[in-house]
Write a protein that holds these residues in place. Structure first.
Motif, short mmCIF file in Angstrom:
data_model
loop_
_atom_site.label_atom_id
_atom_site.label_comp_id
_atom_site.label_asym_id
_atom_site.label_seq_id
_atom_site.Cartn_x
_atom_site.Cartn_y
_atom_site.Cartn_z
N ALA A 182 33.69 9.40 -12.09
CA ALA A 182 34.53 10.19 -11.20
C ALA A 182 36.02 9.89 -11.40
N GLN A 183 36.33 8.66 -11.79
CA GLN A 183 37.73 8.27 -11.96
C GLN A 183 38.21 8.39 -13.40
N SER A 184 37.42 8.98 -14.28
CA SER A 184 37.81 9.11 -15.69
C SER A 184 38.01 10.56 -16.09
N PHE A 185 38.41 11.39 -15.12
CA PHE A 185 38.56 12.82 -15.40
C PHE A 185 39.74 13.12 -16.31
N ASP A 186 40.65 12.16 -16.50
CA ASP A 186 41.78 12.39 -17.41
C ASP A 186 41.38 12.32 -18.88
N LEU A 187 40.23 11.74 -19.17
CA LEU A 187 39.81 11.62 -20.56
C LEU A 187 39.44 12.98 -21.13
N SER A 188 39.61 13.13 -22.43
CA SER A 188 39.47 14.45 -23.05
C SER A 188 38.04 14.93 -23.14
N LYS A 189 37.07 14.01 -23.21
CA LYS A 189 35.67 14.40 -23.36
C LYS A 189 34.89 14.13 -22.08
N PRO A 190 34.13 15.09 -21.59
CA PRO A 190 33.28 14.86 -20.42
C PRO A 190 31.99 14.14 -20.82
N THR A 191 31.37 13.46 -19.89
CA THR A 191 30.09 12.79 -20.11
C THR A 191 29.15 13.13 -18.96
N ARG A 192 27.98 13.67 -19.28
CA ARG A 192 26.99 13.99 -18.24
C ARG A 192 26.25 12.71 -17.86
N LEU A 193 26.18 12.42 -16.57
CA LEU A 193 25.55 11.20 -16.08
C LEU A 193 24.22 11.52 -15.43
N LEU A 194 23.16 10.86 -15.91
CA LEU A 194 21.83 11.00 -15.34
C LEU A 194 21.32 9.61 -14.98
N GLY A 195 20.87 9.44 -13.74
CA GLY A 195 20.49 8.11 -13.30
C GLY A 195 19.08 7.99 -12.79
N GLU A 196 18.56 6.78 -12.88
CA GLU A 196 17.26 6.36 -12.38
C GLU A 196 16.13 7.17 -13.03
N ILE A 197 16.10 7.10 -14.35
CA ILE A 197 15.04 7.73 -15.14
C ILE A 197 13.98 6.68 -15.47
N LEU A 198 12.73 6.95 -15.16
CA LEU A 198 11.58 6.10 -15.51
C LEU A 198 11.70 4.71 -14.86
N THR A 199 12.19 4.66 -13.65
CA THR A 199 12.38 3.36 -12.99
C THR A 199 11.08 2.62 -12.72
N ASN A 200 9.97 3.35 -12.62
CA ASN A 200 8.69 2.66 -12.42
C ASN A 200 8.34 1.77 -13.59
N GLU A 201 8.93 2.07 -14.76
CA GLU A 201 8.69 1.23 -15.94
C GLU A 201 9.85 0.26 -16.21
N THR A 202 11.08 0.65 -15.88
CA THR A 202 12.22 -0.23 -16.18
C THR A 202 12.41 -1.32 -15.12
N ASP A 203 12.16 -1.01 -13.84
CA ASP A 203 12.39 -2.00 -12.77
C ASP A 203 11.66 -3.33 -13.01
N PRO A 204 10.39 -3.32 -13.45
CA PRO A 204 9.69 -4.60 -13.62
C PRO A 204 10.36 -5.55 -14.61
N TYR A 205 11.13 -5.03 -15.55
CA TYR A 205 11.80 -5.90 -16.52
C TYR A 205 12.92 -6.71 -15.89
#
Length: 235
Positions: free
Chosen positions: A187-210
């Motif tokens: 949200a605070q990097s809008f001045d940068l020239s390239k946008p980045t799509r953010l996707l969160g909490e994917i497959l947490t049932n498998e990543t959380d145990p680690y």
């Protein structure tokens, strides 16, 4: 007085942002909500493909249950039909290298720079071409990036940044974290020239145990590991 007024205005803006997005306030009382439903085909990428690459981020670890099990892969979804192409990977190597900034994402980005510009490698890009190419790539990490790594991802200008376990969950499981979310960094990097799509909490049932066993002696070790002297080691 002018500087004080500017600070108060900035604080008010941050407070307003927090009220507008209560799920992303970094506090003990507020918990981050997932960024994007994990069942959606975002940017044309189906959830099964997202799950595949999130698993590859964990596979990037050099052991089945390292203490700091942070892994990342960088993927070209525009190459080939179907899953896309793995460009590079990395895993947390702080304890091996003595380098405190060598988190999984930093290792993956460093490895990508080497691979993309290798004159004997598959890409043979110039440094300028390699930097430009990052804008077509997606970075998957099995846990939400710290603000250092999230900022590096934004400076790199990746097309997508996808994470598994959230910073909130890491904190709940006993991990020391800088409580600045990836959403805040984006949200605070809008001045940068390239946008980045953010996707969160994917497959947490498998990543959380680690990340759940390190500070909880009663928690089961990840698959392929067992408790030895209070820690999880490869079985």
């Amino acid at each position: 007085m002018a500087r004080a007024s500017q600070f108060l205005a900035l604080f008010a803006g941050i407070f307003t942002l927090g009220r507008a997005h209560p799920g992303h306030v970094r506090s003990l009382e507020a918990k981050q909500v997932p960024i994007g439903e994990p069942t959606l085909a975002i940017n044309g990428i189906p959830p099964t493909t997202r799950s595949y690459w999130m698993r590859q981020a964990t596979i990037a670890l050099d052991a089945p249950c390292p203490f700091a099990a942070f892994g990342a892969v960088i993927v070209n979804h525009t190459a080939n039909a179907g899953l896309g192409e793995l460009v590079c990977s990395g895993a947390n190597s702080n304890s091996k290298t003595g380098n405190p900034i060598m988190h999984g994402e930093m290792a993956a980005i460093t490895n990508c720079s080497i691979i993309l510009t290798d004159p004997n490698g598959p890409y043979k890009l110039t440094p300028a071409q390699a930097l430009a190419a990052l804008g077509d790539l997606s970075l998957y990490t099995n846990a939400e990036s710290c603000p250092m790594c999230a900022s590096a991802i934004r400076w790199a200008g990746f097309k997508e940044y996808i994470y598994g376990t959230s910073i909130d969950t890491l904190i709940e499981k006993g991990w020391g974290q800088i409580r600045i979310s990836s959403l805040d960094v984006v949200a605070q990097s809008f001045d940068l020239s390239k946008p980045t799509r953010l996707l969160g909490e994917i497959l947490t049932n498998e990543t959380d145990p680690y990340f759940s066993w390190q500070f909880d002696p009663s928690y089961s070790c990840p698959k392929g590991c067992k408790r030895v002297s209070g820690t999880c080691k490869a079985a």
